[in-house]
Scaffold this motif. Structure first.
Motif, short mmCIF file in Angstrom:
data_model
loop_
_atom_site.label_atom_id
_atom_site.label_comp_id
_atom_site.label_asym_id
_atom_site.label_seq_id
_atom_site.Cartn_x
_atom_site.Cartn_y
_atom_site.Cartn_z
N ILE A 122 -10.98 -4.15 -9.21
CA ILE A 122 -11.57 -4.15 -7.86
C ILE A 122 -12.91 -3.42 -7.93
CG2 ILE A 122 -11.37 -3.24 -5.51
CD1 ILE A 122 -8.35 -3.64 -5.68
N GLU A 174 0.79 -1.24 0.00
CA GLU A 174 0.00 0.00 0.00
C GLU A 174 0.82 1.28 0.00
OE1 GLU A 174 -2.07 -0.02 3.82
OE2 GLU A 174 -0.29 0.70 4.85
N ARG A 175 2.16 1.18 0.13
CA ARG A 175 2.92 2.37 0.55
C ARG A 175 3.17 3.43 -0.52
NH1 ARG A 175 5.18 3.03 5.30
NH2 ARG A 175 7.03 3.95 4.37
N ILE A 206 -4.78 -5.03 0.85
CA ILE A 206 -3.93 -3.88 0.58
C ILE A 206 -3.36 -3.46 1.93
CG2 ILE A 206 -3.82 -1.55 -0.42
CD1 ILE A 206 -6.45 -2.27 -1.94
N ASN A 220 -0.60 4.62 -6.23
CA ASN A 220 -1.58 5.70 -6.06
C ASN A 220 -0.79 7.00 -5.96
OD1 ASN A 220 -3.24 7.67 -4.73
ND2 ASN A 220 -4.62 6.04 -4.08
N LEU A 239 -15.60 -1.65 -5.69
CA LEU A 239 -15.92 -1.12 -4.35
C LEU A 239 -17.43 -1.20 -4.13
CD1 LEU A 239 -13.91 2.26 -4.11
CD2 LEU A 239 -13.16 0.00 -3.36
N PHE A 269 -7.32 3.78 11.50
CA PHE A 269 -7.07 5.23 11.45
C PHE A 269 -7.41 5.88 12.78
CE2 PHE A 269 -7.48 5.29 6.62
CZ PHE A 269 -6.16 5.69 6.41
N ASN A 275 1.47 5.78 -1.88
CA ASN A 275 0.21 6.49 -1.70
C ASN A 275 0.52 7.73 -0.88
OD1 ASN A 275 -2.30 7.42 -0.75
ND2 ASN A 275 -3.18 5.37 -0.80
N ARG A 284 -1.31 0.92 15.55
CA ARG A 284 -2.21 0.49 14.47
C ARG A 284 -1.91 -0.92 13.97
NH1 ARG A 284 -2.59 4.93 9.97
NH2 ARG A 284 -4.08 3.38 9.24
#
Ligand code: THG
Length: 287
Positions: A144, A29-30, A249, A69, A146, A224, A32, A229
């Motif tokens: 994907i 995921e990083r 992700i 992203n 959503l 979040f 982004n 976390r």
């Protein structure tokens, strides 16, 4: 239930199959810029070295796929997304997940991306379905889906399933197979809604039972605003895999071990081969 709900992703050199019988796929995921000042600044400056280093590091840490992203204030996604995708493809062999809501940026990225990337994402809004699905059909890539629509994120699993059926129907009309749709059951933070994760887990179980498709989550969303976390993400990822999630992700630095351990306990790692192999070549913690 369909017998071959396998989603095949192809990178420059390696391919990855998302399937219920396979180990859980980790999508790094990083890359982004959300909440990451340094990456956002590097992107605005058109400096792609940072993106390359993050791609390589995540693969070393066990990512099977790299999510790209570049959506941030001041970033021209149409120019930068294809640049970032090409940069990632230069340094890693694994498949890429193209993470954008902008169809123009998506097409520019699809044009330059090698293999068979994952499109992240379409949703149940008519505008999204009409803009994204034709590209998915044209480039013959998986996507994907959503489980949200024009009215936002449905509060119940039942209504999220309705969105899934709508996406399946629209995809079918364009010749896109259900196996090429990975449903995102929507991970929301438990700090603002204490039953949010329960609804997500319920949605996963129902998508699996009623549609049989692969399921993905942006798992880190669950934590979040909370301390430590990684612990929450790990608890959630374990429960989501048990419910039927087949790809996550996540940050591989923190989630590779929990995913390997969960796959092992759930019978997805014969002779503990993957778990043991990981420890033989365990990457050093990053400085
Ligand atoms: N679904 C789909 N795509 C998505 C999301 C989703 N793309 C974007 C986002 N949500 C998933 N990506 C991130 C990236 C980083 C974080 C959360 C979601 C994040 N990371 C922590 C950080 O950088 O501090 C670290 C988390 C950790 O260490 O485990 O918060 O939902 N389809």
């Amino acid at each position: 239930m369909m017998s071959t709900m396998e989603t095949e992703l192809v990178g420059k050199q390696t391919s990855v199959t998302i399937a219920r019988a396979n180990p859980t796929v980790i999508i790094g995921e990083r890359i982004n810029p959300t909440g990451r000042k340094r990456l956002a600044a590097e992107l605005v400056a058109g400096n792609i070295g940072y993106v390359k280093r993050e791609a390589m590091r995540q693969v070393e840490q066990g990512a099977d796929v790299i999510d790209v992203n570049v959506g941030a204030a001041g970033v021209d996604e149409v120019a930068l997304l294809p640049m970032a995708v090409q940069a990632v493809a230069e340094v890693v062999d694994v498949p890429i997940s193209i993470d954008t809501a902008n169809p123009v940026a998506l097409e520019a990225a699809l044009k330059v991306c090698p293999g068979r990337p994952l499109v992240n994402s379409v949703n149940g809004e008519d505008r999204s379905l009409s803009a994204i699905l034709p590209l998915v059909a044209q480039y013959k890539v998986p996507v994907i889906g959503l489980l949200m629509d024009d009215e936002g994120i449905p509060a119940t699993a039942e209504r999220r399933l309705e969105v899934a059926r709508k996406i399946i129907a629209r995809a079918k009309s364009l010749g896109i197979a259900p196996a090429d749709i990975v449903f995102d059951c929507l991970a929301l933070t438990v700090s603002t809604s204490h039953e949010a994760a329960l609804i997500t887990l319920d949605t996963i179980r129902r998508v699996v039972a009623e549609i049989g498709s692969n399921v993905v989550l942006g798992s880190s969303n669950v934590s979040f605003g909370l301390p430590d976390r990684g612990m929450i993400n790990s608890a959630f990822v374990t429960l989501a895999i048990a419910a039927g999630m087949t790809a996550t992700i996540s940050n591989p630095e923190h989630m590779k071990q929990p995913v390997l351990a969960t796959d092992l306990v759930l019978g997805k790692d014969e002779w503990a081969m993957r778990y043991i192999t990981y420890f033989r070549s365990k990457p050093k913690p990053s400085e």
